[in-house]
Structures are given as C-alpha cells and as structure tokens.
Write a protein that holds these residues in place. Structure first.
Motif, PDB file in Angstrom:
ATOM      1  N   UNK A  17      90.395  67.594 -19.758  1.00 33.06           N
ATOM      2  CA  UNK A  17      91.874  67.819 -19.690  1.00 33.06           C
ATOM      3  C   UNK A  17      92.371  68.014 -20.848  1.00 33.06           C
ATOM      4  N   UNK A  18      93.602  68.706 -20.720  1.00 30.78           N
ATOM      5  CA  UNK A  18      94.468  68.550 -22.153  1.00 30.78           C
ATOM      6  C   UNK A  18      95.876  68.686 -21.554  1.00 30.78           C
ATOM      7  N   UNK A  19      96.499  67.399 -21.486  1.00 31.19           N
ATOM      8  CA  UNK A  19      96.231  66.031 -22.070  1.00 31.19           C
ATOM      9  C   UNK A  19      95.315  65.290 -20.965  1.00 31.19           C
ATOM     10  N   UNK A  20      94.829  63.971 -21.399  1.00 32.38           N
ATOM     11  CA  UNK A  20      94.039  63.537 -20.391  1.00 32.38           C
ATOM     12  C   UNK A  20      94.181  61.720 -20.446  1.00 32.38           C
ATOM     13  N   UNK A  21      94.892  61.391 -21.382  1.00 34.69           N
ATOM     14  CA  UNK A  21      94.995  59.990 -21.608  1.00 34.69           C
ATOM     15  C   UNK A  21      95.587  59.445 -20.269  1.00 34.69           C
ATOM     16  N   UNK A  22      96.409  59.767 -19.803  1.00 34.74           N
ATOM     17  CA  UNK A  22      97.085  58.967 -18.616  1.00 34.74           C
ATOM     18  C   UNK A  22      96.450  59.354 -17.421  1.00 34.74           C
ATOM     19  N   UNK A  23      95.471  59.734 -17.453  1.00 39.63           N
ATOM     20  CA  UNK A  23      94.751  60.232 -15.985  1.00 39.63           C
ATOM     21  C   UNK A  23      94.476  58.796 -15.198  1.00 39.63           C
ATOM     22  N   UNK A  24      94.680  58.941 -13.949  1.00 38.37           N
ATOM     23  CA  UNK A  24      94.394  57.950 -12.936  1.00 38.37           C
ATOM     24  C   UNK A  24      92.805  57.822 -12.190  1.00 38.37           C
ATOM     25  N   UNK A  25      92.188  58.922 -12.765  1.00 40.48           N
ATOM     26  CA  UNK A  25      90.926  59.339 -12.160  1.00 40.48           C
ATOM     27  C   UNK A  25      89.952  58.256 -12.608  1.00 40.48           C
ATOM     28  N   UNK A  26      89.785  57.601 -13.858  1.00 44.45           N
ATOM     29  CA  UNK A  26      88.846  56.577 -14.246  1.00 44.45           C
ATOM     30  C   UNK A  26      89.103  55.348 -13.246  1.00 44.45           C
ATOM     31  N   UNK A  27      90.084  55.084 -13.083  1.00 48.05           N
ATOM     32  CA  UNK A  27      90.440  53.758 -12.116  1.00 48.05           C
ATOM     33  C   UNK A  27      89.588  53.929 -10.784  1.00 48.05           C
ATOM     34  N   UNK A  28      89.829  55.338 -10.263  1.00 48.15           N
ATOM     35  CA  UNK A  28      89.185  55.552  -8.957  1.00 48.15           C
ATOM     36  C   UNK A  28      87.742  55.497  -9.088  1.00 48.15           C
ATOM     37  N   UNK A  72      93.863  72.665 -18.689  1.00 50.85           N
ATOM     38  CA  UNK A  72      93.970  73.980 -18.188  1.00 50.85           C
ATOM     39  C   UNK A  72      92.700  74.632 -17.955  1.00 50.85           C
ATOM     40  N   UNK A  73      91.774  73.945 -17.540  1.00 48.95           N
ATOM     41  CA  UNK A  73      90.442  74.315 -17.526  1.00 48.95           C
ATOM     42  C   UNK A  73      89.929  74.940 -16.151  1.00 48.95           C
ATOM     43  N   UNK A  74      90.523  74.747 -14.983  1.00 45.96           N
ATOM     44  CA  UNK A  74      90.012  75.071 -13.600  1.00 45.96           C
ATOM     45  C   UNK A  74      89.297  76.396 -13.515  1.00 45.96           C
ATOM     46  N   UNK A  75      90.012  77.435 -14.121  1.00 45.25           N
ATOM     47  CA  UNK A  75      89.751  78.739 -14.142  1.00 45.25           C
ATOM     48  C   UNK A  75      88.772  79.222 -15.225  1.00 45.25           C
ATOM     49  N   UNK A  76      89.135  78.720 -16.445  1.00 49.89           N
ATOM     50  CA  UNK A  76      88.468  79.093 -17.704  1.00 49.89           C
ATOM     51  C   UNK A  76      86.749  78.632 -17.656  1.00 49.89           C
TER      52      UNK A  76
END
Length: 292
Positions: A17-28, A72-76
């Motif tokens: 992702x861009x940005x990605x630093x604050x994502x909660x996904x790693x915790x999960x 911004x990657x879901x379609x690209x």
C-alpha cells in the motif's frame, strides 16, 4: 500446500500500500499465525505505484503466501497476475494475491467481508426495502457495488466526487442489470427516501474527523431502518457516522469488515479457518491506520 508443509516452513505474507506504515493488518495476521500454530510473519510495505510490478513479482518466491493490496493498487495489480477468481474478475479489483506453485491468483475478500459485517450491524436489513448508495469509484467502491448488486440483489447508485469516474465504473461493470439496476448519479438527484443502505467506500474522512463524503441533509431524508456504513475506521466515529446517528439512523465503521476480509485472506493463503474473534481481538486497541 498441505498443513504439514505449512507448519514446517517460515511463511511470509505482506500488505502492499502507499502509505502502509499505520496499517492494522500486521497485528491481525500475526495473531492468526500464532492461533493456527504456523511459523509465519506479515509485513506492511510501502509500495509506490511505480514499484508495484516488482513487488508483485517478488511474491513468487518460495515461502511467500501472497499479499494484501490497498490504496492505490487494487485495480492496478490486475494485469500483473496469472489468474483471477470469478469474484475478483467481476469486481475488477483485487485485495488479496494468493501464491501457489509460482503462480499468482487475484482474489477479492472485501466483498464477502463487507457482507458478513453488514449482517452483524444490520441483522434485519433484508426486510428494509430500498436501493443502496455507494460513495466512491475506486477498488473499494467496486467491492461495495458487487456486495450490494450481486450478493444483496439491490439496485445500486454510485455517487462520486468526480461524476465521470462514477459513470466509468458503471459503464465498465460486467453484466450490469443482471441482478439489479446499476447507475451513476449526483447526490442531489438520488431518491434518498427510497435508499436502505449507504456505503462509504471513498477515503473521505480517513484520519480527518471533520471531513465527510455526504451532506447531512441527504441523510435526514433516509427512511427509518436504513444503515449508514463507513468503510473508514480511523477515526472510529467519522463525521458521516455522527451525522447518521443524529438523524436517528444506524451507523457502523469498517473495522469489522477489516477483520472479516483478513480472516478470508488468511484462509485462502493457509487453508486454516481461524475464528474471526482472533482478528477482532487483535484490533481491540485500534490505532490510527489505513484501511487495509
């Protein structure tokens, strides 16, 4: 990959992702690896748009399960993959890449994750007649449209800050009209008294409690029993949600959707169906973060 194989390897999965630093996904996902008894890790990586192709190619390495994708990657990412699941193909956006034997398959767990969370927050929603308004026109909005049009069987109106993007989404939709009516409209022309569900799939309000994608005057026209669902979860109470509650409506943020789509992605990667409570408990102390 068998369960025995998975247990013997040190496995890797990522968020691009861009940005990605604050994502909660790693915790999960780290909690899910531990719950499943697997040696693995999940890392959020900032991937600017020009670097996406190289990042995706790197997923073909042994021991890599795949990756989640966010703005911004879901379609690209679509042309970078070997296969798409039927849902990902219909939606036209991918939030999960699955690596098996050197091949990459694009999946979309946003739509079923959204459906599961809607059922929790709107248990009697099937009995509330009306259309669905989807705010936004990107990859998350496409998942919202698929959920409302295909899984819920509702008519859908797409409203976007840039009307041309909403019209492009509608024009590109495969089989539009097979389940319900799909159209693009300005907010001022939506028949709000006939709307049962509003889904904010835009980034409006993300980390900005004063920003909203929809004027509160439109919310006051919604019928009793309608739900306003905001995929944004940081802040946990967005202005859109507060305006909805002030209008006497149900409102929910996207934290439950985040947990549900993560559970589905983890199952696709590992074959282990970890209870969604594991993912939810990892989000008990939500921090400021990006939508996965």
């Amino acid at each position: 990959m068998t369960a025995q194989d998975a247990s013997a390897l040190s496995l890797q999965a990522f968020l691009f992702a861009d940005p990605a630093a604050h994502s909660l996904s790693p915790h999960m996902h780290r909690a899910a690896f531990q719950s499943a008894g697997l040696r693995g890790d999940y890392t959020a990586v900032r991937v600017p748009a020009p670097d996406l192709a190289a990042a995706v190619a790197g997923l073909r390495r042994p021991g890599v399960l795949g990756a989640n994708l966010s703005l911004p990657h879901k379609e690209a990412a679509l042309p970078l993959l070997d296969d798409l699941t039927p849902a990902a193909r219909a939606i036209g956006a991918v939030n999960t890449i699955i690596h098996r034997g050197g091949r990459l398959t694009g999946e979309n767990t946003d739509a079923p994750g959204l459906l599961e969370d809607l059922r929790e927050h709107w248990p009697h929603g099937e009995g509330v007649p009306g259309a669905v308004v989807v705010l936004g026109a990107g990859g998350a909005a496409r998942a919202g449209v698929y959920t409302a049009l295909t899984l819920l069987g509702r008519d859908v109106v797409v409203v976007n800050r840039t009307p041309e993007r909403a019209r492009q989404l509608v024009a590109s939709w495969p089989g539009a009209g097979a389940w319900g009516r799909l159209e693009a409209a300005d907010a001022s022309s939506v028949p709000w008294t006939d709307v049962a569900l509003v889904i904010n799939a835009s980034s409006a309000g993300l980390n900005n409690p004063e920003q909203t994608p929809l004027d509160a005057a439109y919310l006051r026209r919604l019928p009793p029993g309608a739900l306003v669902y905001d995929m944004v979860y940081a802040p946990p109470e967005t202005r859109l949600m507060a305006d909805a509650r002030a209008a006497g409506l149900r409102a929910a943020n996207g934290l439950g959707m985040l947990a549900q789509q993560a559970r589905l992605a983890f199952t696709a990667w590992t074959g282990r169906d970890v209870p969604v409570t594991v993912f939810r408990e990892a989000l008990d102390s939500p921090r400021s973060g990006e939508r996965k």
